[in-house]
Scaffold this active site. Structure first.
Site, PDB file in Angstrom:
ATOM      1  N   HIS A   1       0.835  -1.208   0.000  1.00 43.18           N
ATOM      2  CA  HIS A   1       0.000   0.000   0.000  1.00 43.18           C
ATOM      3  C   HIS A   1       0.865   1.252   0.000  1.00 43.18           C
ATOM      4  O   HIS A   1       1.975   1.263   0.550  1.00 43.18           O
ATOM      5  CB  HIS A   1      -0.992  -0.004   1.167  1.00 43.18           C
ATOM      6  CG  HIS A   1      -0.403   0.149   2.530  1.00 43.18           C
ATOM      7  ND1 HIS A   1      -0.193   1.379   3.123  1.00 43.18           N
ATOM      8  CD2 HIS A   1      -0.001  -0.765   3.445  1.00 43.18           C
ATOM      9  CE1 HIS A   1       0.306   1.218   4.333  1.00 43.18           C
ATOM     10  NE2 HIS A   1       0.437  -0.076   4.558  1.00 43.18           N
TER      11      HIS A   1
ATOM     12  N   ASP B   1       6.106   2.516   6.458  1.00 43.75           N
ATOM     13  CA  ASP B   1       4.898   1.690   6.385  1.00 43.75           C
ATOM     14  C   ASP B   1       3.927   2.433   5.461  1.00 43.75           C
ATOM     15  O   ASP B   1       3.244   3.340   5.891  1.00 43.75           O
ATOM     16  CB  ASP B   1       4.307   1.514   7.781  1.00 43.75           C
ATOM     17  CG  ASP B   1       2.954   0.823   7.792  1.00 43.75           C
ATOM     18  OD1 ASP B   1       2.552   0.264   6.763  1.00 43.75           O
ATOM     19  OD2 ASP B   1       2.288   0.866   8.851  1.00 43.75           O
TER      20      ASP B   1
ATOM     21  N   GLU C   1      -5.172   1.447   2.573  1.00 44.09           N
ATOM     22  CA  GLU C   1      -4.976   0.305   3.472  1.00 44.09           C
ATOM     23  C   GLU C   1      -5.165   0.705   4.920  1.00 44.09           C
ATOM     24  O   GLU C   1      -5.731  -0.054   5.728  1.00 44.09           O
ATOM     25  CB  GLU C   1      -3.574  -0.282   3.262  1.00 44.09           C
ATOM     26  CG  GLU C   1      -3.338  -1.608   3.990  1.00 44.09           C
ATOM     27  CD  GLU C   1      -2.766  -1.461   5.394  1.00 44.09           C
ATOM     28  OE1 GLU C   1      -2.638  -2.477   6.094  1.00 44.09           O
ATOM     29  OE2 GLU C   1      -2.438  -0.319   5.807  1.00 44.09           O
ATOM     30  N   GLU C   2      -4.688   1.897   5.268  1.00 45.89           N
ATOM     31  CA  GLU C   2      -4.693   2.318   6.670  1.00 45.89           C
ATOM     32  C   GLU C   2      -6.096   2.584   7.209  1.00 45.89           C
ATOM     33  O   GLU C   2      -6.276   2.742   8.416  1.00 45.89           O
ATOM     34  CB  GLU C   2      -3.825   3.568   6.844  1.00 45.89           C
ATOM     35  CG  GLU C   2      -2.347   3.384   6.508  1.00 45.89           C
ATOM     36  CD  GLU C   2      -1.604   2.522   7.519  1.00 45.89           C
ATOM     37  OE1 GLU C   2      -2.249   2.020   8.465  1.00 45.89           O
ATOM     38  OE2 GLU C   2      -0.380   2.352   7.364  1.00 45.89           O
TER      39      GLU C   2
ATOM     40  N   ASP D   1       4.272  -5.936   3.431  1.00 43.82           N
ATOM     41  CA  ASP D   1       3.969  -4.898   4.410  1.00 43.82           C
ATOM     42  C   ASP D   1       5.105  -4.871   5.429  1.00 43.82           C
ATOM     43  O   ASP D   1       6.193  -5.374   5.158  1.00 43.82           O
ATOM     44  CB  ASP D   1       2.603  -5.150   5.071  1.00 43.82           C
ATOM     45  CG  ASP D   1       1.895  -3.853   5.456  1.00 43.82           C
ATOM     46  OD1 ASP D   1       2.500  -3.042   6.176  1.00 43.82           O
ATOM     47  OD2 ASP D   1       0.728  -3.664   5.054  1.00 43.82           O
TER      48      ASP D   1
ATOM     49  N   HIS E   1       4.068   3.703  12.810  1.00 47.62           N
ATOM     50  CA  HIS E   1       3.060   4.757  12.845  1.00 47.62           C
ATOM     51  C   HIS E   1       3.531   5.983  13.632  1.00 47.62           C
ATOM     52  O   HIS E   1       2.754   6.626  14.335  1.00 47.62           O
ATOM     53  CB  HIS E   1       1.729   4.235  13.407  1.00 47.62           C
ATOM     54  CG  HIS E   1       0.966   3.421  12.423  1.00 47.62           C
ATOM     55  ND1 HIS E   1      -0.385   3.128  12.551  1.00 47.62           N
ATOM     56  CD2 HIS E   1       1.342   2.832  11.263  1.00 47.62           C
ATOM     57  CE1 HIS E   1      -0.785   2.395  11.528  1.00 47.62           C
ATOM     58  NE2 HIS E   1       0.248   2.198  10.732  1.00 47.62           N
TER      59      HIS E   1
END
Length: 342
Positions: free
Chosen positions: A63, A170, A202-203, A225, A308
């Site tokens: 992603h 990410d 995706e998130e 990922d 994140h």
């Protein structure tokens, strides 16, 4: 590899706003692929075709969206309140530098009340934070609107001799891995059609992985990922950064496809660890697996520290291990994939 990772990390596009970067990603894929398009949801789909008619289709997917913030109001004093988009950890936001994507990009900082003015033991909540651009209220209202996106600032870059630290690794590190795979196979005579996907959203629900899988209807798929890297405060269900890539096993992952990837890693001396996922992997693999009438799906993960946050950190060697594993897997595919059948 490091330059490619940095270029992708520097791009800015939170979930739902990926149009800020997908044209650039599509242009980067065009150097290595026979055809590149952006689908209706916004995901980039690039393909390198074999010379064989009706060749089996492999989808390799990562992603391209990132977590971030979205403006909810402009106060009378010119500050911007915001909500999160994706899994933003509000503990990391105070004192963070950001970019507000209004009519033009504006630098800003997320301020916080000094500690001595806070109630003892209290931590700031997202609803109590705001972005300060340093501009007058009138100028802010001229340039920014409710609904504009906000991204975290780019961080360090090179960290020591072997690691890289920055925002949105990410999953831009995985996008960089896929790009390098497509470069590696560009001039090869392969027996399968390889679809490279940079999926959106995706998130916020693995949406692009689902829609692209339905659009491609692949014979098999590998999602790429990140997984948690070991840090001083976390060694559970985490992997040492710099020790190679990670293959997941569990009900979401096709056992024969996963076993073949393990076998490829052994034949070529590629470092691979095993991650056990007893249920939802929290990745696009979960949705790809059940697309169409079912897609044999595997999951490769790159160990990542401080997920994140604006200082996500990985080892470039782990990205390279991911590239090598996928490249060798593609080169070894011959025939009609009968080995996939149960």
């Amino acid at each position: 590899m490091r330059k490619l990772i940095r270029k992708l990390s520097d791009m800015r596009g939170i979930s739902g706003f990926e149009y800020r970067l997908t044209d650039q990603i599509a242009d980067m894929f065009k150097k290595y692929c026979d055809d590149v398009k952006i689908d209706s949801l916004g995901s980039v789909i690039a393909v390198k075709r074999s010379n064989k008619p009706n060749a089996p289709k492999l989808m390799i997917e990562a992603h391209c969206d990132e977590i971030g913030l979205i403006v909810t109001s402009i106060t009378d004093e010119g500050y911007l309140t915001f909500a999160n988009v994706g899994g933003v950890d509000e503990r990391t936001l105070p004192s963070t530098e950001v970019t507000v994507h209004g009519k033009e990009d504006l630098w800003g900082v997320i301020g916080i009340k000094p500690n001595y003015l806070l109630e003892q033991g209290k931590t700031a909540k997202l609803k109590e934070l705001a972005v300060d651009t340093g501009l007058s209220t009138e100028k802010v209202k001229e340039l920014v609107a409710v609904g504009d996106s906000i991204t975290l600032a780019q961080s360090v870059g090179r960290l020591g001799k072997k690691q890289f630290s920055g925002k949105s690794l990410d999953d831009r590190a995985s996008v960089s891995a896929i790009m390098r795979v497509m470069k590696n196979i560009k001039d090869l005579d392969i027996d399968i059609d390889v679809y490279a996907v940079a999926a959106v959203q995706e998130e916020v629900g693995c949406r692009g992985g689902k829609t692209t899988a339905y659009g491609i209807n692949p014979d098999m798929a590998v999602a790429i990922d990140v997984c948690h890297g070991i840090t001083p405060d976390n060694s559970d269900n985490a992997f040492e950064v710099g020790t190679g890539t990670v293959l997941s096993v569990g009900p979401n992952l096709h056992p024969k496809l996963t076993d073949e990837l393990f076998a490829v890693s052994k034949r070529h001396g590629i470092k691979v660890s095993t991650d056990v996922d007893g249920g939802n992997t929290g990745t696009d693999a979960w949705e790809i697996q059940v697309a169409c009438d079912g897609v044999p799906t595997a999951l490769i993960s790159i160990p990542l520290k401080y997920m994140h946050t604006s200082v996500e950190t990985l080892a470039v060697s782990d990205v390279k291990a991911t590239v090598n594993l996928l490249t060798e897997f593609i080169k070894e595919q011959r025939g009609e994939l009968q080995w996939l059948n149960f």
